[in-house]
Scaffold this motif. Structure first.
Motif, short mmCIF file in Angstrom:
data_model
loop_
_atom_site.label_atom_id
_atom_site.label_comp_id
_atom_site.label_asym_id
_atom_site.label_seq_id
_atom_site.Cartn_x
_atom_site.Cartn_y
_atom_site.Cartn_z
N TYR A 44 0.84 -1.19 0.00
CA TYR A 44 0.00 0.00 0.00
C TYR A 44 0.87 1.24 0.00
O TYR A 44 1.91 1.30 0.67
N LYS A 45 0.42 2.25 -0.72
CA LYS A 45 1.13 3.53 -0.74
C LYS A 45 0.31 4.55 0.04
O LYS A 45 -0.87 4.78 -0.27
N ILE A 46 0.92 5.15 1.05
CA ILE A 46 0.24 6.13 1.89
C ILE A 46 0.96 7.46 1.80
O ILE A 46 2.18 7.55 1.98
N GLY A 47 0.20 8.49 1.48
CA GLY A 47 0.72 9.85 1.53
C GLY A 47 0.51 10.41 2.92
O GLY A 47 -0.62 10.45 3.40
N ALA A 48 1.57 10.83 3.58
CA ALA A 48 1.48 11.34 4.96
C ALA A 48 1.95 12.80 4.98
O ALA A 48 3.06 13.10 4.57
N SER A 49 1.08 13.67 5.46
CA SER A 49 1.44 15.09 5.49
C SER A 49 1.18 15.67 6.87
O SER A 49 0.27 15.25 7.58
N ILE A 70 1.34 19.46 -1.93
CA ILE A 70 1.58 18.16 -1.31
C ILE A 70 0.36 17.27 -1.48
O ILE A 70 0.46 16.12 -1.95
N SER A 71 -0.82 17.79 -1.13
CA SER A 71 -2.05 17.00 -1.24
C SER A 71 -2.40 16.69 -2.69
O SER A 71 -2.81 15.56 -3.01
N ASP A 72 -2.22 17.67 -3.57
CA ASP A 72 -2.49 17.43 -4.99
C ASP A 72 -1.56 16.35 -5.54
O ASP A 72 -1.96 15.54 -6.39
N GLY A 73 -0.33 16.32 -5.04
CA GLY A 73 0.61 15.30 -5.48
C GLY A 73 0.18 13.91 -5.05
O GLY A 73 0.32 12.93 -5.81
N PHE A 74 -0.36 13.80 -3.84
CA PHE A 74 -0.87 12.50 -3.38
C PHE A 74 -1.98 12.00 -4.30
O PHE A 74 -2.04 10.81 -4.63
N VAL A 75 -2.87 12.92 -4.67
CA VAL A 75 -3.99 12.53 -5.54
C VAL A 75 -3.47 12.14 -6.92
O VAL A 75 -3.92 11.14 -7.50
N PHE A 109 -2.74 10.08 5.16
CA PHE A 109 -2.71 10.33 6.60
C PHE A 109 -2.43 11.81 6.78
O PHE A 109 -1.35 12.30 6.46
N ALA A 110 -3.42 12.54 7.30
CA ALA A 110 -3.33 13.99 7.46
C ALA A 110 -3.12 14.30 8.94
O ALA A 110 -4.02 14.13 9.75
N ALA A 150 -6.07 17.97 2.43
CA ALA A 150 -6.32 16.66 1.83
C ALA A 150 -7.77 16.52 1.40
O ALA A 150 -8.07 15.96 0.34
N LEU A 151 -8.68 17.05 2.20
CA LEU A 151 -10.10 16.97 1.87
C LEU A 151 -10.40 17.76 0.60
O LEU A 151 -11.15 17.31 -0.28
N ASP A 152 -9.81 18.94 0.49
CA ASP A 152 -10.02 19.76 -0.71
C ASP A 152 -9.42 19.09 -1.95
O ASP A 152 -10.03 19.10 -3.03
N ALA A 153 -8.25 18.49 -1.80
CA ALA A 153 -7.58 17.86 -2.94
C ALA A 153 -8.35 16.65 -3.46
O ALA A 153 -8.25 16.32 -4.65
#
Length: 331
Positions: free
Chosen positions: A33-38, A81-86, A94-95, A104-107
């Protein structure tokens, strides 16, 4: 002709087999799994929450690749950062902090199939991260970091042991989580002997100046879990020690940096619980809609005796029975 048909059939079978293997990799025992953590900034509380999150996934046996990114205290950095995760189509975000969760919610507004698990959020409802604690929304849930009684107990402590004090509050008005906490502090102070002086900052470089402007006006500092101020807490600690002003903080990790007391929680614990939620989501046991937002466990009075001495606090024997003690971290 017959040989060509046989080759075509073999190609089709190979494609089907590969597709089946890919599906197994995406959700089976061998899944990666790939998780984006910010997070908005690096400081001990947020870092502990991230450690707890990772520990929960590791203990569950999940194979995870993390893309961890800090906004370095600048909310403008969160959008890319969030746009990159998407764009990378991560399996989960993980926010870690209110600004990170909002970003993250907006992205993901057009990518609600990407789940978000947050923590270190003070008031998820007031910040409009979730619709309600019980029904968080389409693709988000998590654990808040403010126990409902923490601020009330802190203000009560100050009023009991430091009556008639003027309390200095320093916070970033651009952080909605901080505004909510300050409003709660002022509300809790109604009917007490306390009064309050506020200073707002826009970034960590302004914290020292804000603390210095309060020296002649306050008897005590109270720093809530404001990401901007906590990231520069050393500045406030220095002023508190030099001027013999007790420093009340919002969480135990700030005690290790030189705060005097807090009614706080362990950020590792809320990060770990967020990780458990992520495990349930990634393995398909539940969706974000099935998991209500949770409060942290019970709060505890924590005291740093060394900081109390540095800040000229007259020790009260009652604290020996009621507090858990934290030492200042050594450099």
């Amino acid at each position: 002709m017959k040989r060509g048909l046989q080759l075509l059939i073999l190609v089709i079978i190979s494609v089907v087999v590969l597709a089946a293997c890919g599906t197994e990799d995406a959700g089976g025992d061998d899944a990666t799994y790939k998780i984006g953590a910010s997070q908005i900034v690096e400081h001990p509380s947020l870092d502990r929450a991230y450690e707890g999150f990772q520990a929960a996934l590791e203990e569950a046996g999940l194979d995870v690749e993390y893309d961890y990114q800090s906004a370095q205290g600048d909310q403008n950095n969160l959008k890319p950062i969030s746009d990159g995760f998407v764009a990378d189509n991560v399996d989960l975000i993980f926010a870690n902090s209110t600004p990170a969760a909002l970003s993250a919610l907006d992205a993901t507004k057009d990518a609600r199939d990407i789940p978000i698990v947050f923590t270190s959020v003070t008031d998820a409802v007031a910040s409009e991260i979730v619709e309600s604690m019980d029904q968080p929304g389409e693709n988000i849930t998590g654990v808040v970091d403010l126990h409902p009684e923490a601020i009330q107990e802190t203000v009560k402590f100050i009023d009991t042991y430091f009556p008639d004090s003027t309390v200095g509050l320093i916070y970033n008005a651009g952080e909605s989580n901080s505004v909510t906490q300050i409003e709660n502090v002022l509300a809790a102070g109604e009917g007490t002997t306390l009064s309050f002086e506020e200073r707002t900052v826009a970034n960590s470089s302004e914290v020292l100046q804000a603390a210095n402007t309060l020296v002649s006006e306050v008897d005590l500092f109270y720093i809530v879990t404001d990401n901007t101020v906590v990231s520069a807490l050393d500045s406030v600690v220095g002023v508190a020690n030099e001027q013999d002003i007790p420093l009340v903080v919002g969480e135990p990790d700030s005690l290790a940096k030189g705060g005097f007391i807090t009614f706080g929680i362990d950020y590792y614990t809320i990060g770990y619980r967020s990780g458990e939620m992520a495990v349930e989501i990634l393995t398909g046991e539940k969706t974000t809609k099935d998991i209500p937002v949770e409060y942290p466990p019970e709060i505890q009075l924590f005291i740093n005796k060394e900081a109390a001495e540095e800040q000229g606090v007259e020790w009260n024997a009652e604290w020996d029975e009621s507090a858990q003690f934290v030492e200042t971290a050594k450099e």
